[in-house]
Design an enzyme around this catalytic site. Structure first.
Site, short mmCIF file in Angstrom:
data_model
loop_
_atom_site.label_atom_id
_atom_site.label_comp_id
_atom_site.label_asym_id
_atom_site.label_seq_id
_atom_site.Cartn_x
_atom_site.Cartn_y
_atom_site.Cartn_z
N TYR A 74 -12.01 -1.50 13.03
CA TYR A 74 -10.66 -1.02 12.74
C TYR A 74 -9.75 -1.26 13.95
CZ TYR A 74 -6.87 2.28 11.58
OH TYR A 74 -5.64 2.87 11.33
N GLY B 277 0.07 8.20 0.92
CA GLY B 277 0.01 8.23 2.38
C GLY B 277 1.29 7.78 3.06
N ILE B 278 1.13 7.11 4.19
CA ILE B 278 2.25 6.69 5.03
C ILE B 278 3.15 5.71 4.27
CG2 ILE B 278 2.82 5.37 7.12
CD1 ILE B 278 0.27 6.66 8.42
N GLY B 279 2.55 4.79 3.52
CA GLY B 279 3.33 3.81 2.78
C GLY B 279 4.22 4.46 1.75
N GLY C 212 0.83 -1.21 0.00
CA GLY C 212 0.00 0.00 0.00
C GLY C 212 0.85 1.25 0.00
N SER C 213 1.75 1.37 -1.01
CA SER C 213 2.73 2.46 -0.94
C SER C 213 2.62 3.46 -2.08
CB SER C 213 4.14 1.87 -0.88
OG SER C 213 4.32 0.85 -1.82
N SER D 224 -1.67 1.13 14.80
CA SER D 224 -2.30 2.45 15.02
C SER D 224 -2.46 2.69 16.50
CB SER D 224 -3.68 2.46 14.37
OG SER D 224 -4.42 3.59 14.77
P1 NAD Z 1 -3.95 5.91 2.70
O1 NAD Z 1 -5.35 5.54 2.34
O2 NAD Z 1 -3.59 7.35 2.67
O3 NAD Z 1 -2.95 5.06 1.77
C1 NAD Z 1 -3.19 3.68 1.64
C2 NAD Z 1 -2.38 3.08 0.50
O4 NAD Z 1 -2.75 1.70 0.36
C3 NAD Z 1 -2.61 3.71 -0.83
O5 NAD Z 1 -1.39 3.64 -1.55
C4 NAD Z 1 -3.64 2.79 -1.49
O6 NAD Z 1 -3.61 2.82 -2.90
C5 NAD Z 1 -3.14 1.45 -1.00
N1 NAD Z 1 -4.17 0.41 -0.98
C6 NAD Z 1 -5.43 0.51 -0.48
N2 NAD Z 1 -6.07 -0.67 -0.60
C7 NAD Z 1 -5.18 -1.54 -1.18
C8 NAD Z 1 -5.22 -2.92 -1.53
N3 NAD Z 1 -6.32 -3.64 -1.32
N4 NAD Z 1 -4.10 -3.51 -2.06
C9 NAD Z 1 -2.97 -2.78 -2.26
N5 NAD Z 1 -2.89 -1.46 -1.95
C10 NAD Z 1 -3.97 -0.85 -1.42
O7 NAD Z 1 -3.71 5.27 4.14
P2 NAD Z 1 -2.75 5.77 5.35
O8 NAD Z 1 -3.54 6.68 6.22
O9 NAD Z 1 -1.44 6.17 4.81
O10 NAD Z 1 -2.63 4.40 6.16
C11 NAD Z 1 -1.50 3.53 6.04
C12 NAD Z 1 -1.45 2.67 7.29
O11 NAD Z 1 -1.28 3.50 8.44
C13 NAD Z 1 -2.73 1.87 7.53
O12 NAD Z 1 -2.41 0.58 8.00
C14 NAD Z 1 -3.44 2.67 8.61
O13 NAD Z 1 -4.30 1.86 9.39
C15 NAD Z 1 -2.26 3.18 9.41
N6 NAD Z 1 -2.57 4.36 10.22
C16 NAD Z 1 -2.92 5.55 9.64
C17 NAD Z 1 -3.19 6.65 10.45
C18 NAD Z 1 -3.55 8.00 9.87
O14 NAD Z 1 -3.89 8.90 10.64
N7 NAD Z 1 -3.49 8.21 8.58
C19 NAD Z 1 -3.12 6.54 11.85
C20 NAD Z 1 -2.76 5.31 12.40
C21 NAD Z 1 -2.48 4.23 11.58
#
Ligand code: NAD
Length: 264
Positions: free
Chosen positions: A154, A18-20, A14-15, A141
């Site tokens: 979640y 976002g975080i990835g 998932g990169s 998280s």
């Molecule tokens: P995001 O939605 O901004 O990015 C998610 C990424 O995953 C995107 O690149 C998307 O294309 C990809 N993706 C989604 N579904 C997919 C699938 N089925 N197969 C392959 N790729 C897929 O998410 P984020 O907020 O960056 O979250 C990333 C991680 O960080 C998650 O595990 C989330 O639970 C965790 N997290 C986020 C936060 C926050 O505040 N954003 C807080 C705590 C934990």
């Protein structure tokens, strides 16, 4: 401390955003060759272009595969047989009402947030242990500890990741492979950024004001009083993937801005 990951191959699930996306860039800056993953070819290609523009000598590969399914996970391992670093970042959340949610909604989120990481670890960990070096990181998280009542499913998946992470660290103890979890707090990623933008537009306020309102009402224990950037999360992940982090395994490392009101 200079983090040097040249010669190491990393997969970040998932990169494309976002975080990835920030973790992939951070690992590439440290010299690792990085596999970028998302569901669609276009988004994967765009992420590769973005990172190449920022890190011109980055060694990158893109794999479009939906890792919420066993077929998607099989497609990933068919194209990337081996890795030294696995970051199970993929995950999502939906605001929902516990009493309205169906069984399939619970199970679908479990597939996406938990099974994607379980399947990848099952494939990549044994060879890391045989070679005597590896890093596995689960992006959990703060919601693993402070279960949000508007997203109980979640919270459940994020707590499950801590159990899997700790259990795998026990399983590979003494092999030179470390397994850890990183717990971000509210972060300006794509999904949360879009949510805050939409809230701001709906209420006629700025995104910063929407974030402040979110923190005051939903995460009042924050010590930072702001959202973290994706880079701040990536910094911890790059460190825990480094040679220098060899003494840390089985840990749940918080980058939650102090939201979890606990010493440990
Ligand atoms: P995001 O939605 O901004 O990015 C998610 C990424 O995953 C995107 O690149 C998307 O294309 C990809 N993706 C989604 N579904 C997919 C699938 N089925 N197969 C392959 N790729 C897929 O998410 P984020 O907020 O960056 O979250 C990333 C991680 O960080 C998650 O595990 C989330 O639970 C965790 N997290 C986020 C936060 C926050 O505040 N954003 C807080 C705590 C934990």
């Amino acid at each position: 401390m200079k983090i040097e990951l040249k010669g190491r191959k990393a997969i970040v699930t998932g990169s494309t955003a976002g975080i990835g996306r920030a973790i992939a860039e951070g690992l590439a800056r440290a010299g690792a060759s990085v596999v970028i993953n998302g569901r669609g070819e276009q988004r994967v290609a765009a992420a590769l272009d973005e990172i190449r523009a920022l890190v011109p000598d980055a060694e990158l590969t893109g794999i479009a595969a939906d890792l919420s399914t066993a077929e998607g996970s099989a497609a990933l391992v068919a194209q990337v047989a081996d890795a030294d670093i696995l970051v199970n970042n993929l995950g999502t959340a939906h605001l929902n009402g516990f009493f309205e949610q169906s069984d399939s909604e619970w199970l679908d989120l479990f597939q996406l947030n938990v099974m994607s990481g379980v399947r990848a670890a099952r494939h990549y960990l044994p060879a890391m242990a045989r070679r005597g070096w590896g890093r596995v990181v689960f992006i959990s998280s703060e919601s693993a500890i402070m279960i949000p009542k508007e997203m109980i499913d979640y919270g459940m998946t994020k707590t499950a990741q801590l159990a899997v992470s700790r259990g795998l660290a026990e399983l590979v103890s003494g092999t030179g492979v470390t397994v850890n979890a990183v717990l971000p707090g509210p972060t300006r990623s794509e999904i949360l950024g879009n949510w805050m933008k939409a809230t701001a537009q709906g209420q006629g306020i700025t995104q910063e004001e929407a974030e402040q309102n979110f923190l005051k009402t939903m995460r009042p224990t924050t010590l930072l009083n702001r959202f973290t950037s994706t880079e701040e999360i990536a910094n911890m992940v790059v460190y825990v993937c480094s040679e220098q982090a060899s003494g840390t395994s089985g840990a749940a490392l918080r980058v939650d801005g102090g939201v979890i009101r606990a010493i440990f």
